[in-house]
Design an enzyme around this catalytic site. Structure first.
Site, PDB file in Angstrom:
ATOM      1  N   ARG A   1       0.833  -1.218   0.000  1.00 47.76           N
ATOM      2  CA  ARG A   1       0.000   0.000   0.000  1.00 47.76           C
ATOM      3  C   ARG A   1       0.862   1.261   0.000  1.00 47.76           C
ATOM      4  NH1 ARG A   1      -5.224  -1.548   1.937  1.00 47.76           N
ATOM      5  NH2 ARG A   1      -5.716   0.618   2.210  1.00 47.76           N
TER       6      ARG A   1
ATOM      7  N   TYR B   1      -0.527 -13.561  -0.423  1.00 46.74           N
ATOM      8  CA  TYR B   1       0.054 -13.268  -1.738  1.00 46.74           C
ATOM      9  C   TYR B   1       1.388 -12.553  -1.540  1.00 46.74           C
ATOM     10  CZ  TYR B   1      -2.454  -8.781  -1.091  1.00 46.74           C
ATOM     11  OH  TYR B   1      -2.960  -7.596  -0.598  1.00 46.74           O
TER      12      TYR B   1
ATOM     13  N   ASP C   1     -14.169   4.933   0.525  1.00 44.87           N
ATOM     14  CA  ASP C   1     -14.744   4.391   1.758  1.00 44.87           C
ATOM     15  C   ASP C   1     -15.696   5.374   2.437  1.00 44.87           C
ATOM     16  OD1 ASP C   1     -13.376   2.047   1.426  1.00 44.87           O
ATOM     17  OD2 ASP C   1     -12.282   2.137   3.323  1.00 44.87           O
TER      18      ASP C   1
END
Ligand code: FAD
Length: 378
Positions: A105, A197, A274
């Site tokens: 991120r 992942y 969001d």
């Protein structure tokens, strides 16, 4: 350049959605100021899957090269039986265009922030906006509430809507791991699952979810003893337990469902990401949808000089799409956690699909991944 040239845009929130919006509006000649409450533009230590629909919007902003440098191209997604460590199927992602990628991120935030700086966005840090009369908001043509889950802007446009606990908690962690194939693995067990992942720099991202009667706090920063994470998967296969045993720092949070906001705008304020539609993490779409929102908003307000009409069109185009994605994410939570006969039947179904029609699994998400926010009416 369109209707946004010369407009003054104030953005609350320097997360993925706010930065993408800042970049898109600045590229259209708007004067953009972004207000971020944190002392630095930064992100929690966690991974992120950027799916083709989100990547398409980022590519349209000229970020294809930067994304390639920052991320790994995903080759496949592999549902696993967490109790035996047997792969149930393998579904190809390598032919997705633009590529499906795994990123940290912080790397995505970093490249967006750099592009914003290059495009002339004014970023003000340590700037917690407490109300819409704050300096910079009152005189803006448009204020964008990209301020996340606990949005200040959302309740100005909507009546309060209490989130409800889903009966699930999640841990996130990153461990060092070399030579991991570029593949997402979904380890499914009754009442629980783990998604793993790889990330650039020989790291493995882990998100583990467990059903629980009691709730944990919502938010990303609650440290938990990694022993609790291990204990939740103690009956699982050694291969999974070994991965979890290597976790040294884990964060735990409760998963809550929030309704999609009914009203996304008035004549001067608009929501994205969001702030308008928090989603559960079971389809890896929260950031991708925020990126789509940002580009759609910039494009639609550029094309339609009447700002209110443009904002109405934005909500009209985006709300049904995000509602569908959120419903699909909610359904995944149930499918991953089956037990008993239902579990055996579902795993057999996946196995058969993987053998006779492996593309069908990914193709059923065509409505999600193939969406092109740059060429639709958005
Ligand atoms: C475990 C987990 C895994 C996930 N994995 C994926 C994934 O793989 N792919 C994906 O697409 N999504 C994923 N998501 C979802 C994704 O992280 C979020 O949906 C996305 O970050 C939302 O971006 P945003 O910009 O809308 O909000 P945020 O990232 O929350 O940013 C809001 C910003 O606003 C700032 N802010 C808030 N209030 C104020 C204020 N009053 N004044 C000034 N600044 C303010 C905050 O500090 C913050 O920087 C995941 C989520 C979780 C929990």
């Amino acid at each position: 350049m369109g209707a946004n040239a010369g407009r003054t845009i104030a953005i609350i929130g320097g997360g993925i959605g706010g930065l993408t919006a800042a970049l898109a509006f600045a590229r259209q000649g708007a004067n953009v100021t972004l207000h971020e409450q944190a002392p630095a533009i930064t992100e929690v230590g966690a991974g992120l899957q950027i799916t083709p629909n989100g990547a398409r919007a980022l590519h349209a902003l000229g970020l294809a090269g930067a994304l390639d440098q920052a991320g790994l191209r995903a080759e496949a997604v592999q549902p696993m039986d967490a109790l035996t460590a047997h792969p149930i199927a393998r579904f190809d992602l390598s032919r997705q265009t633009p590529p499906y990628r795994f990123l940290h991120r912080a790397d995505l935030i970093g490249l967006l922030a750099q592009a914003c700086a290059d495009a002339g966005v004014r970023i003000i840090l340590n700037a917690r906006i407490a109300d819409m009369t704050a300096a910079g908001m009152a005189d803006a043509d448009l204020t964008i509430g990209a301020d996340g889950l606990h949005s200040l802007a959302r309740p100005l446009l909507n009546s309060p809507a209490a989130p409800f606990f889903t009966g699930q908690v999640a841990w996130r962690a990153i461990i060092p791991a070399a030579d991991v194939p570029p593949m997402a693995q979904i380890w499914m067990a009754p009442g629980r699952h783990v998604v793993t992942y790889p990330l650039p720099g020989n790291r493995l991202n882990i998100v583990a979810v467990q059903e629980r009667a009691t709730w944990a706090a919502e938010g990303w920063y609650h440290a938990d003893d990694p022993a609790n994470l291990c204990a939740a998967f103690t009956d699982c296969a050694p291969a999974l337990r070994d991965l979890l045993a290597r976790v040294e720092v884990a964060n735990l949070w409760g998963l809550f469902r929030h309704p999609v906001a009914e009203h996304w705008h008035n004549d001067r304020i608009v929501l994205l990401g969001d702030a308008a539609h928090p989603t559960l993490p079971f389809l890896a779409q929260g950031a991708n949808l925020a990126i789509e929102d940002a580009l759609a908003l910039a494009r639609m307000t550029r094309a339609q000089p009447d700002l209110v009409e443009a904002l109405q069109a934005y909500q009209g185009a985006r709300r049904p799409r995000v509602a569908r994605a959120i419903a699909a994410a909610n359904a995944n939570a149930r499918n991953y956690h089956l037990s008993g006969l239902q579990r055996r039947v579902a795993h057999l179904g996946l196995k058969t699909l993987g053998k006779i029609a492996p593309d069908a699994f990914i193709n059923r998400l065509g409505w999600l991944y193939d969406h092109d926010v740059t060429s639709s009416s958005e």
